[in-house]
Design an enzyme around this catalytic site. Structure first.
Site, PDB file in Angstrom:
ATOM      1  N   HIS A 125     -20.133  10.136  -4.203  1.00  0.00           N
ATOM      2  CA  HIS A 125     -18.774   9.639  -4.469  1.00  0.00           C
ATOM      3  C   HIS A 125     -18.008  10.584  -5.357  1.00  0.00           C
ATOM      4  O   HIS A 125     -16.809  10.443  -5.546  1.00  0.00           O
ATOM      5  CB  HIS A 125     -18.844   8.248  -5.109  1.00  0.00           C
TER       6      HIS A 125
ATOM      7  N   ILE B 182     -27.946  11.334   4.886  1.00  0.00           N
ATOM      8  CA  ILE B 182     -27.856   9.911   5.233  1.00  0.00           C
ATOM      9  C   ILE B 182     -27.132   9.690   6.568  1.00  0.00           C
ATOM     10  O   ILE B 182     -27.109   8.586   7.090  1.00  0.00           O
ATOM     11  CB  ILE B 182     -27.181   9.128   4.090  1.00  0.00           C
TER      12      ILE B 182
ATOM     13  N   LYS C 206       0.842  -1.204   0.000  1.00  0.00           N
ATOM     14  CA  LYS C 206       0.000   0.000   0.000  1.00  0.00           C
ATOM     15  C   LYS C 206       0.879   1.256   0.000  1.00  0.00           C
ATOM     16  O   LYS C 206       0.701   2.163  -0.815  1.00  0.00           O
ATOM     17  CB  LYS C 206      -0.883  -0.017   1.243  1.00  0.00           C
TER      18      LYS C 206
HETATM   19  N1  GLN Z   1     -24.966   6.601   8.067  1.00  0.00           N
HETATM   20  C1  GLN Z   1     -23.801   6.262   7.329  1.00  0.00           C
HETATM   21  C2  GLN Z   1     -23.121   7.523   6.839  1.00  0.00           C
HETATM   22  O1  GLN Z   1     -23.779   8.436   6.532  1.00  0.00           O
HETATM   23  C3  GLN Z   1     -24.131   5.390   6.145  1.00  0.00           C
HETATM   24  C4  GLN Z   1     -22.904   4.996   5.372  1.00  0.00           C
HETATM   25  C5  GLN Z   1     -23.129   3.939   4.329  1.00  0.00           C
HETATM   26  O2  GLN Z   1     -24.217   3.684   3.928  1.00  0.00           O
HETATM   27  N2  GLN Z   1     -22.085   3.337   3.844  1.00  0.00           N
HETATM   28  O3  GLN Z   1     -21.915   7.578   6.736  1.00  0.00           O
HETATM   29 ZN    ZN Z   2     -24.693   4.383   1.806  1.00  0.00          ZN
END
Ligand code: GLN
Ligand code: ZN
Length: 760
Positions: A699, A436, A19
């Site tokens: 992303h 999220i 790495k």
């Molecule tokens: N709650 C998490 C975040 O917002 C969800 C991450 C994920 O789904 N990989 O980072």
């Molecule tokens: Zn996610």
């Protein structure tokens, strides 16, 4: 007398040397020759670690990915990559990650798509096919690695990905069917085998793990055709290698192929050992994968010898022994783990220790168990301590799981009734906006965590700083006008590790890294015992966050199935049993959050889909317990408490009924990258509850325009009633910068306002 061999050794190095070398090269701190030097050193070290084996394998090392290596060997890099300038290594990294060391923006290309290697957490670069695909041999890598060996007195075995698995892992960019490419592909494989034979290679381990998956008739036929042709192509001996599962309906096929030997994953498919032996030709080598290459537990050597001794007598020198699969999926060396609790450590085996076990088994078979009596005794003592340990078996947890009633997974009322209560209580507008969970994990936050870990700051200073971050995060969300807020997850390094650290039954290694893709490694927590939750894990932070705002604060948890799928799990009970223990622990947290006045709780199941078994026939039983575990964790709340879940992938058309059965009030999912294509599934399957189709791809650093969010939501509204739609990004924001997040969310909120206004 049976030989021992290995299918592949971890290539990242015990201290992630690969790495660091790769990243230094990409930064321009190492040149190509220096990188190659480091790689050669790692290969030498790996050979030293494997010197007790009877065959020397080459070709299992890779700078980035073994599937991409095969694409290079077969002359099958995408045209867009071949058209770029520079040397082979530069093209290799452009295919892998879109850019080579020192590339400017204009030299970048689309990186190859990355996807999961069977049911592991390793990601490979997907081979690409189209009508212009032509194969041509580039044997440099393999030949060079054979020559690197110098004079060896042991047979050399080259590890090569088999032609059918290669084709099945690839993706066609046009109407080309991968199987159409087989004849030309086989020519190149034939040339490769001939060249390897000329280099003195005796065996080729030809990996065909696709044989443990469901194969259509034309693919089965293609295996016959391919191996007929390869068998006659050269004098080299082929070891047809399968792993990760049972051969089942492909067993007869595998046995019918004209190869010199077959490797079976005897850990996953012990029931097939005798069938294979009965079917095999009397001159064939039977290689049995008897040491589990997928987990970190010691093998029960006595139990193994009990069934292996008669097999060994039956097969004599036709029996070979190996790990079940490549050791790529386990950390390198337990000897580094000096900080690990000594008792737990005595139960574990990493790659190096797994090879030691093979050596021991071989000696026991050759010289009798008495020749290794001390080692066998030590093995039994360790296993006995694991079986009897009070840290592994917690009677209270077992009693709680045994006492689980079906009602535990049941909400009090159906969604429609819950929704009325929730809407009355939350008073959210149409098209409510939310995120999220995580907000940017800044360097400052990471430093803070490091400082408290290393004792440079005390716990209360740390907690004060996290509180400040929560304050800032809420101020930002208020200013943006989001409707349902989050605390931002500043205190979490990782969505699984954070919970593992607070649950009993988990431990953590220091160097237990496993390659995820390229230079990226993960260190899965080790789930060794019955799971219980000594105290609340998130309540204090969430409650503090709620105290700062009048808007609803969403509590944020990781679900039982995701915690399970991203850990090293126990092998002494079914996955399902562990999932239920986790479910009960998360359920307590959910109930504590509710009691603390949190009206919305999100339980992320980011990894639910990736736990799907390789065989479709086993999907249902997995989904049954996985969904039930989620329901147990989520459904112990009042009707007026709103449960959310989140999944960050878009291919779940085939499991939509299971997702609906989870019965979360709201599900947020990834859709933006597929342009809401996912939603097509909702035309035939009417998802009953509320849904937040992710409106932009987190992303990417790109800031979505208001218009694009608006357009995506309009498409969603054509399929799902507006009353059941939410507006949110498609995953957490922790990898982004605040400077990207703020304008993106501003546009998202503006689009929601416009939708609302138009809906009246
Ligand atoms: N709650 C998490 C975040 O917002 C969800 C991450 C994920 O789904 N990989 O980072
Ligand atoms: Zn996610």
């Amino acid at each position: 007398m049976s030989l021992i061999h290995n299918l592949g050794f971890p290539r990242i190095g015990a201290r992630r040397e690969l790495k660091f070398a790769l990243e230094a090269y990409w930064r321009g701190d190492l040149n190509e020759a220096q990188l190659n030097d480091k790689a050669a050193t790692l290969r030498t070290l790996n050979r030293e670690r494997q010197q007790d084996l009877d065959l020397i394998q080459v070709g299992d090392f890779s700078l980035y990915d073994q599937v991409l290596d095969m694409s290079v060997t077969l002359g099958n890099l995408p045209t867009r990559v071949l058209q770029t300038e520079g040397g082979e290594l530069e093209r290799y990294f452009r295919a892998a990650r879109g850019r080579a060391a020192g590339d400017t923006a204009c030299q970048c290309v689309h990186a190859g798509e990355m996807t999961k290697w069977f049911d592991t957490n390793y990601h490979y670069i997907v081979p690409e096919f189209d009508r212009s695909t032509r194969f041509s041999l580039n044997s440099d890598r393999l030949v060079q690695q054979v020559r690197e060996l110098g004079a060896e007195d042991k047979p050399v075995k080259a590890v090569v990905l088999g032609p059918l698995t290669y084709l099945s892992l690839g993706k066609s960019k046009d109407e080309t069917q991968p199987l159409q490419l087989l004849p030309e592909l086989l020519e190149v494989y034939g040339e490769l085998l001939t060249e390897l034979a000329a280099e003195g290679v005796e065996w080729v381990q030809i990996d065909e793990p696709a044989l443990v998956t469901d194969l259509a008739n034309d693919w089965q036929q293609a295996y016959r055709q391919a191996y007929q042709q390869l068998a006659s192509a050269s004098g080299i001996k082929l070891l047809l290698t399968t792993y990760f599962g049972a051969l089942e309906d492909n067993l007869a096929l595998a046995c019918s192929l004209p190869v010199a030997g077959i490797h079976l994953d005897a850990v996953k498919a012990p029931q097939e050992v005798q069938v294979l032996i009965n079917h095999a030709r009397p001159d064939q080598v039977i290689s049995l994968g008897v040491v589990d290459g997928r987990n970190i537990w010691r093998t029960d050597l006595e139990a193994l010898l009990d069934w292996l001794e008669p097999v060994s007598r039956q097969l004599g020198e036709r029996l070979w022994l190996a790990p079940s699969c490549s050791l790529l999926h386990v950390p390198v060396d337990l000897a580094l783990e000096q900080e690990l609790d000594a008792e737990i450590r005595s139960w574990l085996a990493f790659a190096q220790q797994k090879l030691d076990e093979l050596k021991l088994i071989q000696r026991a078979l050759r010289e009798g168990r008495s020749a290794v009596a001390d080692a066998l005794l030590e093995n039994q003592v360790a296993l006995q301590s694991r079986r009897a340990s009070a840290r592994v078996r917690n009677p209270q947890v077992r009693a709680a799981v045994a006492a689980m009633e079906p009602s535990l997974g049941q909400r009090q009322s159906p969604y429609a009734e819950r929704a009325k209560l929730q809407h009355a209580r939350l008073r959210l507008p149409l098209y409510p906006t939310t995120t999220i969970g995580s907000f940017p994990q800044t360097d400052q936050l990471r430093q803070l965590r490091r400082a408290v870990r290393q004792g440079e700051i005390d716990e209360s200073t740390y907690r004060g700083a996290i509180k400040q971050e929560i304050e800032r995060c809420i101020e930002q969300q208020e200013a943006l006008g989001l409707d349902v807020l989050v605390h931002g997850e500043a205190e979490r390094n990782d969505m699984v590790e954070y919970f593992g650290q607070q649950l009993d039954g988990y431990t953590f290694s220091r160097f237990g890294w496993v390659q995820s893709y390229g230079s990226r490694c993960v260190k899965p927590p080790i789930l060794f015992g019955d799971i219980s939750r000594p105290k609340a894990m998130t309540v204090e932070w969430t409650q503090y966050a709620q105290s700062l705002t009048k808007k609803p604060m969403k509590g944020m948890l990781t679900g039982p199935v995701t915690i399970l799928n991203w850990s090293f799990v126990r092998d002494d009970q079914p996955l399902e049993a562990t999932a239920y223990q986790l479910a009960l622990a998360i359920r307590q947290e959910v109930q504590d959050l509710e009691a603390a006045g949190i009206d919305i709780i999100q339980i992320d199941e980011a990894a639910l889909r990736e736990g799907l078994p390789l065989r479709k026939s086993q999907w249902q039983s997995y989904l049954d317990w996985a969904v039930e575990a989620f329901r147990i964790s989520a459904n112990g709340v009042a009707d007026s408490t709103q449960i959310h879940t989140h999944m960050c992938y878009s291919e779940f058309n085939d499991i939509l009924p299971a997702i609906a059965r989870m019965d979360a009030d709201v599900i947020t999912i990834e859709t933006s990258r597929s342009d809401m294509e996912l939603l097509d599934a909702f035309e035939t399957f009417s998802y009953p509850n509320e849904i937040g189709p992710g409106v932009y791809d987190i992303h990417s650093p790109n800031v979505p325009s208001e218009a694009s969010v608006y357009a995506l939501m309009q498409r969603a509204a054509e399929r799902i009633p507006a009353q059941r739609l939410w507006v949110n990004p498609d995953c957490g924001l922790k990898t982004r910068q605040w400077s990207e997040v703020i304008p993106a969310l501003r546009n998202m909120v503006a689009a929601a306002h416009r939708l609302r206004a138009e809906a009246g």
